[in-house]
Design a protein around this motif. Structure first.
Motif, short mmCIF file in Angstrom:
data_model
loop_
_atom_site.label_atom_id
_atom_site.label_comp_id
_atom_site.label_asym_id
_atom_site.label_seq_id
_atom_site.Cartn_x
_atom_site.Cartn_y
_atom_site.Cartn_z
N TYR A 1 -38.06 43.66 -20.05
CA TYR A 1 -37.20 44.30 -21.04
C TYR A 1 -37.05 43.50 -22.34
O TYR A 1 -37.01 44.10 -23.42
N ILE A 2 -36.92 42.19 -22.25
CA ILE A 2 -36.69 41.38 -23.44
C ILE A 2 -37.52 40.10 -23.33
O ILE A 2 -38.07 39.78 -22.28
N SER A 3 -37.56 39.36 -24.44
CA SER A 3 -38.31 38.11 -24.47
C SER A 3 -37.50 36.99 -23.82
O SER A 3 -36.41 36.63 -24.29
N VAL A 4 -38.03 36.44 -22.74
CA VAL A 4 -37.42 35.32 -22.02
C VAL A 4 -38.54 34.37 -21.61
O VAL A 4 -39.72 34.73 -21.63
N PRO A 5 -38.21 33.14 -21.24
CA PRO A 5 -39.25 32.22 -20.77
C PRO A 5 -39.98 32.79 -19.55
O PRO A 5 -39.38 33.43 -18.69
N GLN A 6 -41.28 32.53 -19.49
CA GLN A 6 -42.07 32.93 -18.32
C GLN A 6 -41.93 31.87 -17.23
O GLN A 6 -41.97 30.67 -17.50
N VAL A 7 -41.74 32.31 -15.99
CA VAL A 7 -41.69 31.39 -14.87
C VAL A 7 -43.11 30.91 -14.57
O VAL A 7 -43.97 31.69 -14.18
N ILE A 8 -43.34 29.60 -14.75
CA ILE A 8 -44.64 29.01 -14.46
C ILE A 8 -44.73 28.61 -13.00
O ILE A 8 -45.74 28.85 -12.32
N ALA A 9 -43.66 28.00 -12.49
CA ALA A 9 -43.63 27.57 -11.08
C ALA A 9 -42.18 27.40 -10.66
O ALA A 9 -41.31 27.07 -11.47
N PRO B 1 -31.45 49.70 -19.21
CA PRO B 1 -30.87 50.67 -18.27
C PRO B 1 -30.05 50.00 -17.17
O PRO B 1 -30.59 49.23 -16.37
N ALA B 2 -28.77 50.29 -17.14
CA ALA B 2 -27.88 49.63 -16.18
C ALA B 2 -28.26 49.97 -14.74
O ALA B 2 -28.12 49.12 -13.84
N GLN B 3 -28.77 51.17 -14.52
CA GLN B 3 -29.11 51.58 -13.16
C GLN B 3 -30.29 50.79 -12.60
O GLN B 3 -30.52 50.77 -11.39
N SER B 4 -31.03 50.13 -13.49
CA SER B 4 -32.18 49.34 -13.04
C SER B 4 -31.79 47.90 -12.67
O SER B 4 -32.62 47.18 -12.11
N CYS B 5 -30.56 47.50 -12.99
CA CYS B 5 -30.16 46.10 -12.81
C CYS B 5 -29.64 45.85 -11.39
O CYS B 5 -28.66 46.48 -10.97
N PRO B 6 -30.23 44.91 -10.66
CA PRO B 6 -29.79 44.65 -9.29
C PRO B 6 -28.71 43.57 -9.19
O PRO B 6 -28.33 43.19 -8.08
N PHE B 7 -28.21 43.07 -10.34
CA PHE B 7 -27.29 41.93 -10.32
C PHE B 7 -25.90 42.33 -10.81
O PHE B 7 -25.77 43.02 -11.81
N ASN B 8 -24.88 41.86 -10.11
CA ASN B 8 -23.49 42.14 -10.48
C ASN B 8 -22.85 40.89 -11.06
O ASN B 8 -22.91 39.81 -10.46
N SER B 9 -22.25 41.01 -12.25
CA SER B 9 -21.51 39.90 -12.85
C SER B 9 -20.18 40.39 -13.42
O SER B 9 -19.67 39.82 -14.39
N ASP B 10 -19.61 41.44 -12.85
CA ASP B 10 -18.42 42.03 -13.45
C ASP B 10 -17.21 41.10 -13.33
O ASP B 10 -17.25 40.07 -12.65
N THR C 1 -19.79 49.44 -18.28
CA THR C 1 -20.78 48.67 -17.53
C THR C 1 -22.12 48.69 -18.25
O THR C 1 -22.72 49.75 -18.46
N VAL C 2 -22.58 47.48 -18.62
CA VAL C 2 -23.89 47.33 -19.24
C VAL C 2 -24.54 46.09 -18.63
O VAL C 2 -23.91 45.30 -17.93
N VAL C 3 -25.82 45.90 -18.91
CA VAL C 3 -26.48 44.65 -18.54
C VAL C 3 -26.04 43.58 -19.54
O VAL C 3 -26.18 43.77 -20.75
N ARG D 1 -26.66 33.96 -15.30
CA ARG D 1 -25.48 34.80 -15.12
C ARG D 1 -25.74 36.27 -15.49
O ARG D 1 -24.80 37.07 -15.56
N VAL D 2 -26.98 36.61 -15.75
CA VAL D 2 -27.30 37.99 -16.12
C VAL D 2 -26.83 38.95 -15.03
O VAL D 2 -27.02 38.71 -13.83
N GLY D 3 -26.22 40.05 -15.45
CA GLY D 3 -25.78 41.05 -14.48
C GLY D 3 -24.92 42.11 -15.13
O GLY D 3 -24.61 42.05 -16.32
N LEU D 4 -24.53 43.09 -14.35
CA LEU D 4 -23.72 44.19 -14.85
C LEU D 4 -22.28 43.73 -15.09
O LEU D 4 -21.64 43.15 -14.21
#
Length: 270
Positions: free
Chosen positions: A77-85, A134-143, A191-193, A218-221
Motif C-alpha cells: 500500500y505505501i512505501s516502507v522498508p523492505q524486509v531483507i532478513a 482499506p480498513a477491511q484489509s487490515c489484520p491488526f488492531n491498535s484501537d 476506524t482507519v488504518v 504499532r500499525v493497526g486499526l
C-alpha cells in the motif's frame, strides 16, 4: 531534541544466516527512539545502499516481530522498508531492512524553515494516504481500548517515564494523566488504518516529498487522531502556526479537542 541522530559503533553480532546479508559494512548506532532496542545503520564501504538493523530481547523482540509482520503487509500500500532478513532465537529478534531515501521530516523542518508550510502539507497528504488504506484489509488492531488496557498495565507496573511527558502533562504523575484521559471517555471514534507512532523521526522525505515511513510496529486499526495527535504535538516544537496548518491540510476544519487531548495523554504511557 538533539541534532545527533547516530554514532559510530562496534559492528553488531548477527545470527549466522544474517551475516551473509551484510558483509563488509560499518555500523552507525541510532540514538533516537526505539527504547529498549538497538537500531543500526549498516553502511557499505563499496557504495552499495545502506541497510538498517533492529535487534532486541524480551518485549522488544516481540515489538520487532510485530514490525516485521506489518512491514510485509504494508508494502502493498505505501512505501516502507523492505524486509531483507528476519531471525528470532530464544527471546531475541533481529530485523534487517532496506533504507528509504531522504532525511527525516524532523531534519527537513530544521534545515529548511522557509519550506515548513509545504512540508506540513506533504505530511498531512501522506497521512491521508495511510488512513485511506482499506480498513477491511487490515489484520491488526491498535484501537484505544487495546491501548488503554496496555497503558493501565504499564501504569500498574510502574513503567511510565514521567520525565518524558510533553508540555501538556509536564510535572504530573502517571496516575494524574490516567485520570485525565479516562475522564474523557467514552469517545466517538472512526476506524482507519493508522501508523501508530506518526512522529517526525518516523517519516522520510526527499525535498518536500514524503518517501515513506519507518517504525511500523504499532500499525493497526484505530481512530485517525491516534496519528494526528502525535504529529500535531511534534509540530509544536517548531511553531503553533504549523500545528494550526496541519488539520486543514489533512481535511479537518474543526479539530476534535477532546480526542486530541485523549490521544496525547494516552501516548504518554508508551
Amino acid at each position: 531534541m538533539s541534532d545527533i541522530r547516530e554514532i559510530t559503533a562496534e559492528f553488531p553480532d548477527l545470527p549466522e544466516p544474517m551475516q551473509q546479508q551484510a558483509p563488509g559494512r560499518i555500523a552507525k548506532r541510532n540514538v533516537v527512539g526505539m527504547s529498549g532496542g538497538t537500531v543500526y545503520r549498516l553502511c557499505d564501504t563499496a557504495g552499495k545502499p545502506d541497510l538498517y538493523l533492529k535487534q532486541g530481547g524480551g518485549s522488544v523482540a516481540t515489538d520487532i516481530t510485530d514490525e516485521m509482520v506489518r512491514l510485509n503487509w504494508l508494502e502493498q500500500y505505501i512505501s516502507v522498508p523492505q524486509v531483507i532478513a528476519f531471525t528470532a532465537q530464544s527471546d531475541q529478534a533481529w530485523l534487517l531492512m532496506s533504507a528509504l531515501t531522504g532525511r527525516t521530516a524532523y531534519q527537513r523542518l530544521t534545515e529548511e524553515p522557509e519550506a515548513r508550510p509545504q512540508i506540513v502539507d506533504a505530511l498531512a497528504g501522506f497521512l491521508r494516504q495511510i488512513h485511506t488504506i482499506p480498513a477491511q484489509s487490515c489484520p491488526f488492531n491498535s484501537d484505544h481500548h487495546l491501548r488503554l488496557a496496555r497503558a493501565h498495565q504499564r501504569l500498574q507496573a510502574g513503567l511510565v517515564d514521567t520525565d518524558d511527558f510533553g508540555t501538556l502533562y509536564e510535572g504530573q504523575t502517571a496516575q494524574q494523566v490516567w485520570d485525565d484521559i479516562t475522564a474523557l471517555l467514552p469517545l466517538e471514534t472512526k476506524t482507519v488504518v493508522t501508523h501508530g507512532d506518526f512522529s517526525l523521526d518516523n517519516i522520510l522525505m526527499d525535498g518536500n516529498t514524503v518517501t515513506g515511513c519507518i517504525d511500523t510496529g504499532r500499525v493497526g486499526l484505530a481512530d485517525p487522531y491516534q496519528d494526528l495527535a502525535i504529529l500535531w504535538d511534534c509540530l509544536g516544537e517548531f511553531s503553533p502556526a504549523l500545528q494550526d496548518r496541519l488539520f486543514p491540510a489533512y481535511g479537518i476544519t474543526a479539530p476534535d479537542q477532546k480526542k486530541l487531548r485523549f490521544h496525547l495523554g494516552l501516548d504518554e504511557f508508551f
